[in-house]
Design a protein around this motif. Structure first.
Motif, PDB file in Angstrom:
ATOM      1  N   VAL A   1      71.264 -22.710 -42.349  1.00 10.69           N
ATOM      2  CA  VAL A   1      70.554 -22.546 -43.624  1.00 10.69           C
ATOM      3  C   VAL A   1      71.582 -22.286 -44.719  1.00 10.69           C
ATOM      4  CG1 VAL A   1      68.813 -21.233 -44.889  1.00 10.69           C
ATOM      5  CG2 VAL A   1      68.561 -21.585 -42.417  1.00 10.69           C
ATOM      6  N   PRO A   2      71.622 -23.121 -45.777  1.00 11.75           N
ATOM      7  CA  PRO A   2      72.622 -22.928 -46.835  1.00 11.75           C
ATOM      8  C   PRO A   2      72.269 -21.750 -47.742  1.00 11.75           C
ATOM      9  CG  PRO A   2      71.192 -24.777 -47.379  1.00 11.75           C
ATOM     10  CD  PRO A   2      70.763 -24.297 -46.026  1.00 11.75           C
TER      11      PRO A   2
ATOM     12  N   LEU B   1      65.365 -23.099 -41.459  1.00  8.78           N
ATOM     13  CA  LEU B   1      65.117 -21.670 -41.643  1.00  8.78           C
ATOM     14  C   LEU B   1      64.189 -21.142 -40.560  1.00  8.78           C
ATOM     15  CD1 LEU B   1      65.153 -18.972 -43.201  1.00  8.78           C
ATOM     16  CD2 LEU B   1      63.305 -19.897 -44.630  1.00  8.78           C
ATOM     17  N   HIS B   2      63.109 -21.866 -40.321  1.00 11.55           N
ATOM     18  CA  HIS B   2      62.112 -21.401 -39.355  1.00 11.55           C
ATOM     19  C   HIS B   2      62.586 -21.533 -37.909  1.00 11.55           C
ATOM     20  CE1 HIS B   2      58.719 -22.102 -42.540  1.00 11.55           C
ATOM     21  NE2 HIS B   2      59.429 -21.020 -42.777  1.00 11.55           N
ATOM     22  N   ALA B   3      63.698 -22.237 -37.700  1.00  5.50           N
ATOM     23  CA  ALA B   3      64.265 -22.360 -36.355  1.00  5.50           C
ATOM     24  C   ALA B   3      65.234 -21.224 -36.028  1.00  5.50           C
ATOM     25  CB  ALA B   3      64.991 -23.696 -36.209  1.00  5.50           C
ATOM     26  N   VAL B   4      65.592 -20.417 -37.034  1.00  5.09           N
ATOM     27  CA  VAL B   4      66.515 -19.301 -36.811  1.00  5.09           C
ATOM     28  C   VAL B   4      65.848 -18.249 -35.931  1.00  5.09           C
ATOM     29  CG1 VAL B   4      67.721 -17.380 -37.935  1.00  5.09           C
ATOM     30  CG2 VAL B   4      67.774 -19.666 -38.968  1.00  5.09           C
TER      31      VAL B   4
ATOM     32  N   ALA C   1      72.343 -24.424 -51.668  1.00 10.91           N
ATOM     33  CA  ALA C   1      71.968 -23.022 -51.457  1.00 10.91           C
ATOM     34  C   ALA C   1      70.475 -22.827 -51.658  1.00 10.91           C
ATOM     35  CB  ALA C   1      72.738 -22.108 -52.406  1.00 10.91           C
ATOM     36  N   VAL C   2      69.893 -21.982 -50.823  1.00 13.50           N
ATOM     37  CA  VAL C   2      68.526 -21.493 -51.028  1.00 13.50           C
ATOM     38  C   VAL C   2      68.661 -20.117 -51.664  1.00 13.50           C
ATOM     39  CG1 VAL C   2      66.321 -20.914 -49.965  1.00 13.50           C
ATOM     40  CG2 VAL C   2      67.733 -22.735 -48.984  1.00 13.50           C
ATOM     41  N   LEU C   3      67.971 -19.912 -52.786  1.00  9.99           N
ATOM     42  CA  LEU C   3      68.107 -18.691 -53.582  1.00  9.99           C
ATOM     43  C   LEU C   3      66.823 -17.867 -53.579  1.00  9.99           C
ATOM     44  CD1 LEU C   3      69.835 -20.309 -56.704  1.00  9.99           C
ATOM     45  CD2 LEU C   3      70.966 -19.297 -54.699  1.00  9.99           C
TER      46      LEU C   3
END
Length: 341
Positions: free
Chosen positions: A86-87, A144-147, A225-227
């Protein structure tokens, strides 16, 4: 020696002293700062020593105690996710000493990219690039949801049991707190959501406000990036998908307080985004209409709260006078989505 320009909520000299102490050698000269965005959410500043750049996040002025926890929480989630696909910006420093800037804050790396907020901003990309960029938004959500929350130290990041029920009650209370006029259909929508509460899949880290203007996209249309992680927690991943589906529905209003990117040529439809998410994540999305209707309800409540504060004279600025008339549009979309789902 002249002092660096001072901004409300951020003293560059005080910030440099902390960075020199905690991260010696990082900063190469006097710091200057520029406020990137303000408003009701946390404040964001771009900071530079003339060579390198960083970003500082702190709570809004005057709301230190209520939101102080957010800084530690935001810093924690980007620190955890930085080691995943995830960035997110690299974390630099968390400072909980309120004597420095008057509130807890954190520093992260500056990431280049554009947050697309309107269809007009997206238009120069053209339909094909717009389509690809939005599909990458879905792919990043799948990542993200795979983390595995436990594996990255976020196993206690939230209370996923009863998550949807708590969310529905929370936003119902928010509505009651700003109720000063008749809103046909909103109680019907709230009640229908309560009657048809779906069974949540296994919990994941969720963003809480996942949309195109909360990510940065570079010139190659990659998400850099996800902010804005202030609403992140452990919970039902389909709430992120429902919100994304809602934001991907063209409203075509004369003026809109929310993102208009869905109206850009080439933007995938909600159904296409849901299908891509289902295919790539392997999750059952058959109940996604509920989650999308809940997103419409939540945004209706948020907009009604803004309208309520406007009627009390607590919110000033262009466009606030029209927000009240948009709330019924969101209610209607919520009811229609739930009925058709």
């Amino acid at each position: 020696m002249s002092s660096a320009p001072h901004h409300p909520g951020l003293d560059p000299e005080e910030l440099r002293q902390v960075l020199d102490r905690e991260r010696p050698g990082l900063v190469g000269g006097p710091l200057t700062a520029q406020l990137v965005q303000g408003g009701r959410s946390n404040l964001t500043y771009a900071v530079t020593d003339g060579t390198s750049r960083w970003v500082v996040r702190r709570p809004p002025l005057g709301h230190v105690l209520a939101t102080a926890h957010d800084m530690k929480r935001e810093h924690r989630v980007i620190s955890a996710l930085h080691q995943t696909p995830v960035p997110v910006p690299a974390p630099v420093l968390l400072c909980e000493d309120t004597s420095v800037l008057g509130a807890p804050f954190y520093v992260m790396e500056f990431v280049a990219g554009t947050p697309y907020r309107t269809a007009q901003q997206l238009a120069p990309l053209g339909p094909d690039r717009t389509r690809d960029a939005v599909f990458r938004l879905v792919d990043t959500l799948v990542e993200l949801h795979a983390v595995d929350p436990e594996a990255v130290g976020l196993g206690d990041f939230g209370r996923p049991d009863g998550f949807l029920d708590r969310q529905l009650r929370r936003w119902g209370k928010q509505l009651d707190a700003s109720r000063n006029r008749e809103l046909p259909g909103i109680d019907e929508l709230h009640a229908a959501l309560g009657r048809t509460l779906p069974r949540s899949p296994a919990p994941t880290v969720i963003h809480g406000d996942y949309r195109l203007d909360n990510v940065l996209i570079d010139e190659d249309d990659r998400i850099t990036a996800v902010l804005d992680w202030e609403m992140s927690t452990l919970g039902d991943p389909l709430t992120d998908l429902g919100l994304l589906a809602m934001y991907s529905t063209p409203l075509e209003l004369a003026s809109s307080p929310v993102s208009t990117t869905a109206e850009a040529p080439g933007h995938p439809s909600p159904a296409e985004l849901i299908e891509r998410y289902a295919t790539r994540s392997g999750r059952d999305t058959s109940a996604v209409a509920w989650y999308t209707a809940f997103a419409w309800f939540k945004l209706a409540v948020i907009l009604e709260g803004i309208h309520y504060r406007y009627t009390l004279g607590q919110t000033v600025g262009a466009g606030f006078d029209r927000i009240g008339e948009l709330v019924p549009v969101f209610i209607e979309h919520g009811l229609t989505t739930l009925q058709e789902g």
